[in-house]
Scaffold this active site. Structure first.
Site, short mmCIF file in Angstrom:
data_model
loop_
_atom_site.label_atom_id
_atom_site.label_comp_id
_atom_site.label_asym_id
_atom_site.label_seq_id
_atom_site.Cartn_x
_atom_site.Cartn_y
_atom_site.Cartn_z
N GLY A 280 33.72 3.86 0.51
CA GLY A 280 33.83 4.06 1.95
C GLY A 280 34.71 5.25 2.28
N GLN B 196 37.64 5.43 3.51
CA GLN B 196 39.02 5.26 3.05
C GLN B 196 39.06 4.51 1.72
OE1 GLN B 196 41.97 6.40 4.13
NE2 GLN B 196 40.95 7.64 5.68
N SER B 197 38.20 4.90 0.82
CA SER B 197 38.07 4.19 -0.46
C SER B 197 39.30 4.36 -1.35
CB SER B 197 36.83 4.69 -1.20
OG SER B 197 36.79 4.19 -2.51
N ASN B 198 39.95 3.24 -1.67
CA ASN B 198 41.03 3.27 -2.66
C ASN B 198 40.48 3.61 -4.04
OD1 ASN B 198 42.96 2.22 -0.72
ND2 ASN B 198 41.96 0.24 -1.00
N ALA C 217 37.88 5.46 -4.80
CA ALA C 217 37.57 6.89 -4.90
C ALA C 217 38.85 7.69 -5.14
CB ALA C 217 36.87 7.36 -3.63
#
Length: 334
Positions: free
Chosen positions: A72, A74-76, A78
């Site tokens: 997403g 705000q992907s942690n 990623a």
């Protein structure tokens, strides 16, 4: 194959601590503790570090030069994958759900500082385009003579799940050293499912009397219990563990998603404020806020009985607080 025989690179600052939440325990009538996997450290910390220890060992062994993953806005996952790529001399490419914002905040700012190439996908097209788009980046890397490696959403695979098999082994050693009995229940957020799959395998191996429950933070085209059972069974096979997991036996609470994945909910926001003010601990609006809201509501409804010994897995994510500053300060009076 034994867990110790699966190649693994050290990334996390392990073991992470276990914190007793005395004030919330007294208020809700349970014995509540938290596994502070927001303190795994590497790349800003979070639960995905444990998965990346196994996934990066595989990528490094293959001589990978381009690491590709998705998530997403705000992907942690990623963000931590980009950090892992840089640590091992790889180029990170992140295919993210959402349109390119005017200002990079939270995890997106950290992605930028890591020099990740970010490919934004329209939210409505994401689920049909994501796999072809990641494969496109992999094909381009191959054409340049650079070996690519695609990590699935959330690192959710049998290999990635080994991170939380190892986490339960770590927990069992911590509880034994402290002279404490194992918890009755482990609760964790569920997004892609890999963490819960690993917890299920790990409890079956090291804490057979401990149950596992997931609080869904997103919807799923295929029921989470089915997806997680597939991963857990594949992980058990990887470990030569003669245990099979049936979807009907996997507990998923689906009532706390709110409007959708990565869309803050009123209940999740309330949990963020409550936990911060009761325990000095920060949750996030995407995963842990909604999951703790669900956990506490299950206690109120009685599906988690009074007096239960409960361990919550804090999967990190505090950078995702900052893009929602306006929403989270609507109660501001000065």
């Amino acid at each position: 194959m034994k867990l110790e025989d699966i190649p693994r690179l050290s990334l996390g600052f392990l073991p992470t601590p276990i914190e007793k939440l005395d004030r919330l325990s007294a208020e809700f009538g349970i014995d509540l503790s938290v596994k502070r996997d927001d303190f795994t450290g590497f790349g800003g910390g979070g639960n995905k570090v444990r998965k990346l220890e196994f996934l990066m060992a595989d990528a490094v062994a293959q001589g990978v030069k381009v690491l590709i993953t998705t998530g997403g806005h705000q992907s942690n996952h990623a963000r931590m994958t980009a950090a892992a790529a840089r640590k091992f001399g790889m180029k990170p490419i992140l295919v993210l759900r959402g349109n390119s914002p005017a200002v990079l905040q939270g995890n997106l700012l950290l992605d930028h500082l890591l020099g990740a190439e970010i490919d934004f996908l329209d939210p409505d097209a994401y689920f049909t385009e994501i796999n072809p788009r990641m494969q496109h980046h992999a094909d381009q890397a191959t054409a340049r003579g650079e070996k690519p490696y695609i990590i699935p959403l959330g690192g959710a695979s049998a290999l990635g799940a080994m991170g939380y098999v190892a986490a339960v082994k770590e927990l069992a050693a911590q509880y034994t050293a402290a002279g404490e009995a194992a918890p009755d229940l482990i609760v964790a957020p569920v997004g892609s499912g890999g963490t819960l799959a690993g917890l299920l395998i790990g409890c079956a191996l090291f804490w057979p009397d401990t149950k596992v429950a997931g609080i869904a933070v997103s919807g799923s085209a295929v029921p989470f219990s089915e997806r997680i059972a597939v991963m857990a069974n594949a992980g058990a096979e990887l470990l030569d563990f003669d245990r099979r997991f049936d979807p009907a036996d996997i507990r998923i609470e689906n009532d706390y998603v709110g409007a959708g994945y990565a869309i803050p909910s009123l209940e999740g926001n309330a949990a963020i404020t409550k936990v911060a003010q009761a325990e000095g601990m920060f949750l996030d609006p995407v995963y842990t806020g909604k999951a703790v809201a669900g956990l506490l509501d299950c206690v109120k409804r009685g599906s988690i009985p009074q007096g239960s010994k409960v361990l919550f897995v804090h999967c990190g994510g505090s950078p995702a607080l900052f893009p929602h500053a306006e929403l989270l300060t609507q109660d501001r009076t000065n």
